[in-house]
Design a protein around this motif. Structure first.
Motif, PDB file in Angstrom:
ATOM      1  N   ARG A  49       0.826  -1.210   0.000  1.00  0.00           N
ATOM      2  CA  ARG A  49       0.000   0.000   0.000  1.00  0.00           C
ATOM      3  C   ARG A  49       0.860   1.259   0.000  1.00  0.00           C
ATOM      4  NH1 ARG A  49      -3.699  -0.237   4.743  1.00  0.00           N
ATOM      5  NH2 ARG A  49      -2.129  -1.619   5.581  1.00  0.00           N
ATOM      6  N   ALA A  50       1.989   1.221   0.714  1.00  0.00           N
ATOM      7  CA  ALA A  50       2.895   2.375   0.722  1.00  0.00           C
ATOM      8  C   ALA A  50       3.491   2.600  -0.659  1.00  0.00           C
ATOM      9  CB  ALA A  50       3.999   2.159   1.747  1.00  0.00           C
ATOM     10  N   ARG A  78       1.368   6.834  -6.818  1.00  0.00           N
ATOM     11  CA  ARG A  78       0.307   7.784  -7.175  1.00  0.00           C
ATOM     12  C   ARG A  78       0.789   9.226  -7.091  1.00  0.00           C
ATOM     13  NH1 ARG A  78      -3.074   4.531  -3.594  1.00  0.00           N
ATOM     14  NH2 ARG A  78      -4.096   2.982  -4.883  1.00  0.00           N
ATOM     15  N   ALA A  84       0.899   4.249  -2.805  1.00  0.00           N
ATOM     16  CA  ALA A  84       0.731   5.660  -2.444  1.00  0.00           C
ATOM     17  C   ALA A  84       1.861   6.500  -3.027  1.00  0.00           C
ATOM     18  CB  ALA A  84       0.677   5.813  -0.929  1.00  0.00           C
TER      19      ALA A  84
END
Length: 81
Positions: free
Chosen positions: A44-45, A51, A48
């Motif tokens: 997930r990091a 993005r 992020a």
């Protein structure tokens, strides 16, 4: 008008109380606790960072700075070691 006055008074009392206590408390350093970062958190990091990156090179640089890029041996990223 009285609502904003109440807010200012509240903020003033909060600010005054913090200055008497020596400011906000700082969390204590972990005491030899092993890293508990899961594979899902790393994934997930990375998403992020990707993005928010401006391009591929920016993404690589940010992942490396945060310890999220795979290690030289292709194993676990530094953040999980």
């Amino acid at each position: 008008m009285s609502g904003s006055l109440e807010v200012r008074k509240f903020l003033f009392t909060q600010d005054d109380g913090m200055s008497r206590q020596g400011g906000p408390s700082v969390p204590a350093q972990r005491s030899g606790e092993p890293s508990r970062i899961s594979d899902d958190q790393v994934h997930r990091a990375r998403l992020a960072v990707a993005r928010g990156a401006l391009g591929a090179e920016d993404c690589r640089t940010l992942l490396d700075m945060l310890g999220l890029s795979p290690g030289d041996d292709g194993g676990a990223p530094p953040v999980q070691r």
